[in-house]
Enzyme design. Structure first.
Site, PDB file in Angstrom:
ATOM      1  N   TYR A 156      -5.685   7.105   7.834  1.00  0.00           N
ATOM      2  CA  TYR A 156      -7.217   7.400   8.448  1.00  0.00           C
ATOM      3  C   TYR A 156      -7.766   8.775   8.310  1.00  0.00           C
ATOM      4  CZ  TYR A 156      -6.711   3.056  11.518  1.00  0.00           C
ATOM      5  OH  TYR A 156      -6.362   2.091  11.783  1.00  0.00           O
TER       6      TYR A 156
ATOM      7  N   ARG B 191      -4.038  -9.791   9.880  1.00  0.00           N
ATOM      8  CA  ARG B 191      -2.712  -9.157  10.203  1.00  0.00           C
ATOM      9  C   ARG B 191      -3.028  -8.934  11.756  1.00  0.00           C
ATOM     10  NH1 ARG B 191      -1.711  -3.037  11.069  1.00  0.00           N
ATOM     11  NH2 ARG B 191       0.499  -2.951  11.409  1.00  0.00           N
TER      12      ARG B 191
ATOM     13  N   ASN C 174      -0.889   2.829   6.774  1.00  0.00           N
ATOM     14  CA  ASN C 174      -2.007   3.001   7.787  1.00  0.00           C
ATOM     15  C   ASN C 174      -2.634   4.195   7.428  1.00  0.00           C
ATOM     16  OD1 ASN C 174      -1.376   0.417   8.563  1.00  0.00           O
ATOM     17  ND2 ASN C 174      -0.760   1.203  10.837  1.00  0.00           N
TER      18      ASN C 174
ATOM     19  N   GLU D 207       3.784   1.463  12.765  1.00  0.00           N
ATOM     20  CA  GLU D 207       3.747   3.028  12.962  1.00  0.00           C
ATOM     21  C   GLU D 207       4.782   3.406  13.848  1.00  0.00           C
ATOM     22  OE1 GLU D 207      -0.233   4.292  14.290  1.00  0.00           O
ATOM     23  OE2 GLU D 207      -1.025   3.341  12.490  1.00  0.00           O
TER      24      GLU D 207
ATOM     25  N   HIS E 125       3.990  -3.765  17.835  1.00  0.00           N
ATOM     26  CA  HIS E 125       2.947  -2.971  17.921  1.00  0.00           C
ATOM     27  C   HIS E 125       2.608  -2.413  19.116  1.00  0.00           C
ATOM     28  CE1 HIS E 125      -0.951  -1.830  15.616  1.00  0.00           C
ATOM     29  NE2 HIS E 125      -1.177  -0.990  16.551  1.00  0.00           N
TER      30      HIS E 125
HETATM   31  O1  IFM Z   1      -6.190   1.637  17.263  1.00  0.00           O
HETATM   32  C1  IFM Z   1      -4.825   2.264  16.296  1.00  0.00           C
HETATM   33  C2  IFM Z   1      -3.799   1.251  16.105  1.00  0.00           C
HETATM   34  O2  IFM Z   1      -3.343   0.346  17.188  1.00  0.00           O
HETATM   35  C3  IFM Z   1      -2.633   1.705  15.190  1.00  0.00           C
HETATM   36  N1  IFM Z   1      -3.105   2.656  14.349  1.00  0.00           N
HETATM   37  C4  IFM Z   1      -4.287   3.451  14.534  1.00  0.00           C
HETATM   38  C5  IFM Z   1      -5.441   2.736  15.188  1.00  0.00           C
HETATM   39  C6  IFM Z   1      -6.623   3.763  15.611  1.00  0.00           C
HETATM   40  O3  IFM Z   1      -6.024   4.757  16.260  1.00  0.00           O
END
Ligand code: IFM
Length: 466
Positions: A307, A87, A305, A176, A131
């Site tokens: 985290y 990706r 996405n 995002e 992005h």
């Molecule tokens: O680095 C970023 C990415 O560009 C978008 N999502 C979160 C990642 C970590 O912060």
């Protein structure tokens, strides 16, 4: 739906479904460098990072991981990893420098060479159109708070689709959009660094509109077999306690963090509670007839996405805030447990619960984990070895959560690890390392971290040892 044979064939391997897509993810501005080559002009991130005080250490993406000049070497890294998919994102200012009008052939050629190189290596290209690198000229004309930017995006989407549509099987319109709208125009910690709640809500709407228009542009240009998607960083939000005030705080964050995109894109409507919560900021009259129908053009998959989770209670948060309409009602509470170098809590249950929520709310939409990973303070020891056991622990827990969600009925079709390479981590510059491949930014030398060897083994087995 992927065939769901998730039973372990041995007692010690969590096996993923046949055909599960194993990938890595990157983004153009974070790795490419070559900021002024082959006709590329500044994006909002070039301008922002060159503004003193905006990015840690004054770092910029001018050189980044020099991927523009090391494309073949980086494809070879992925071939060694054994990924099935890669990706990447296309830099709008490389392809259409002013954000309007004809394309620059040299910019398109770079992505054509990338896509051909990937296919030759047996890797499926997964292209993200946006992005975060808006051409600066479009920001000067008003940026995402202006409606015209959505139409400019659709034109650009059509250009890229015409150039690469015969080779790219999966397309993502936006990465995002929450960050683009609310960090870019609300809290101002991302480019272009504006701090207006109204601008952030207008931007969110125009990003939804841009997404829908781009879906149309893609459908007109790419084969019917191509998969068209959107990637959201949905917030796995939890109330601090069952107290109704805390529960209401979580509802507000869900509205302005998640449903501001989910409702227009999947249901063609604005969340009623969001409209109420933001009444002091706007009456939403910038939403024109037909916009929500456009935004809700059917798509083939949703990228997630993830985290870390978000825990909130009743209270208030700092200003300027990315949480338009919620900032005076919500406080953010640090979640307990271990943390990454970003100071983000490690909590894989957040990913599992998010996937089950989507299973229930969007039962017909296939899901792809388009980013998941962690930053740690990695370094190469004198022998050149990069040990990153905490990242392996993080990845193992999150892959196990994905596996559990699949067993629970979530249609998760792939996992893209963020990130292939250490890179420019936005306002943190090069101080945070998310790669499974270490980059020495002085020499651009690439070294597999232990996590890269571990991931290669997971891919080869189609699962992981537990
Ligand atoms: O680095 C970023 C990415 O560009 C978008 N999502 C979160 C990642 C970590 O912060």
């Amino acid at each position: 739906m992927t065939s769901l044979d998730t039973r372990s064939t041995t007692t010690d391997v969590l096996r993923f479904p046949q055909g599960f897509r194993w990938g890595t993810a990157t983004a153009a501005y974070q790795i490419e460098g070559a900021a002024e080559e082959d006709g590329r002009t500044p994006s909002i991130w070039d301008t922002f990072s060159r503004t003193p005080g905006k990015v840690r250490n004054g770092d910029t993406g001018d050189i980044a991981a020099d991927h523009y000049h090391r494309l073949d070497e980086d494809i070879e890294l992925m071939r060694r990893l054994g990924v099935s998919d890669y990706r990447f994102s296309v830099a709008w200012p490389r392809v259409q420098p002013t954000g309007r009008g004809p394309a620059v052939q040299r910019g398109l050629d770079f992505y054509r060479r990338m896509v051909d190189g990937l296919l030759d290596a047996g890797i499926r290209p997964v292209a993200t159109l946006y992005h975060w690198d808006l051409p600066q000229e479009l920001e000067d004309a008003g940026g995402w708070p202006e409606r015209d930017t959505a139409y400019r995006f659709a034109e650009y989407a059509g250009i890229v689709a015409d150039a690469l549509g015969d080779r790219v099987a999966t397309w993502t319109t936006l990465n995002e959009p929450w960050c683009s709208a609310f960090l870019g125009y609300g809290s101002g910690v991302h480019a272009p660094g504006r701090t207006s709640p109204l601008a952030s809500l207008r931007a969110a709407h125009h990003l939804n509109l841009a997404h829908g228009l781009a879906v149309g542009a893609l459908r007109r240009a790419v084969p019917v077999t191509a998969q068209v998607s959107l990637t959201l960083n949905l917030h796995a939000v939890r109330p601090l306690s069952p107290d109704p005030a805390d529960v209401d705080a979580a509802r507000r964050i869900d509205a302005v963090g998640n449903r501001v995109f989910l409702d227009p894109v999947f249901h063609g409507r604005l969340p009623e509670d969001l409209v109420r919560d933001t009444a002091a900021v706007t009456d939403w009259s910038f939403v024109e007839d037909g916009d929500l129908a456009t935004a809700s053009a059917p798509i083939d998959a949703l990228g997630i996405n993830y985290y870390s989770p978000t825990v909130v209670g009743a209270g208030s948060s700092e200003s300027p805030s990315p949480w338009a309409g919620a900032e005076r009602h919500v406080r953010f509470v640090p979640a307990p447990g271990p943390r990454t170098a970003m100071d983000w809590p490690v909590d894989a249950d957040g990913l599992h619960s998010l996937l089950l929520r989507l299973r229930d709310e969007l039962p017909r939409v296939p899901l792809i984990i388009t980013e998941n990973g962690a930053a740690y303070d990695d370094y190469a020891d004198p022998s050149g070895h990069v040990k990153d056991p905490e990242r392996i622990t993080y990845l193992r827990a999150h892959l196990a959560a994905v596996h559990r969600a699949i067993q629970d009925g979530a249609d998760v079709q792939g996992y893209f690890l963020w990130s292939l390479l250490d890179n420019f981590e936005w306002a943190y510059g090069y101080s945070k390392r998310f790669g499974i491949v270490h980059v020495d930014f002085a020499t651009q030398r690439r070294t597999f971290k232990d996590s890269a060897h571990w991931y290669a083994d997971v891919i080869a087995r189609g699962g992981m040892q537990v």
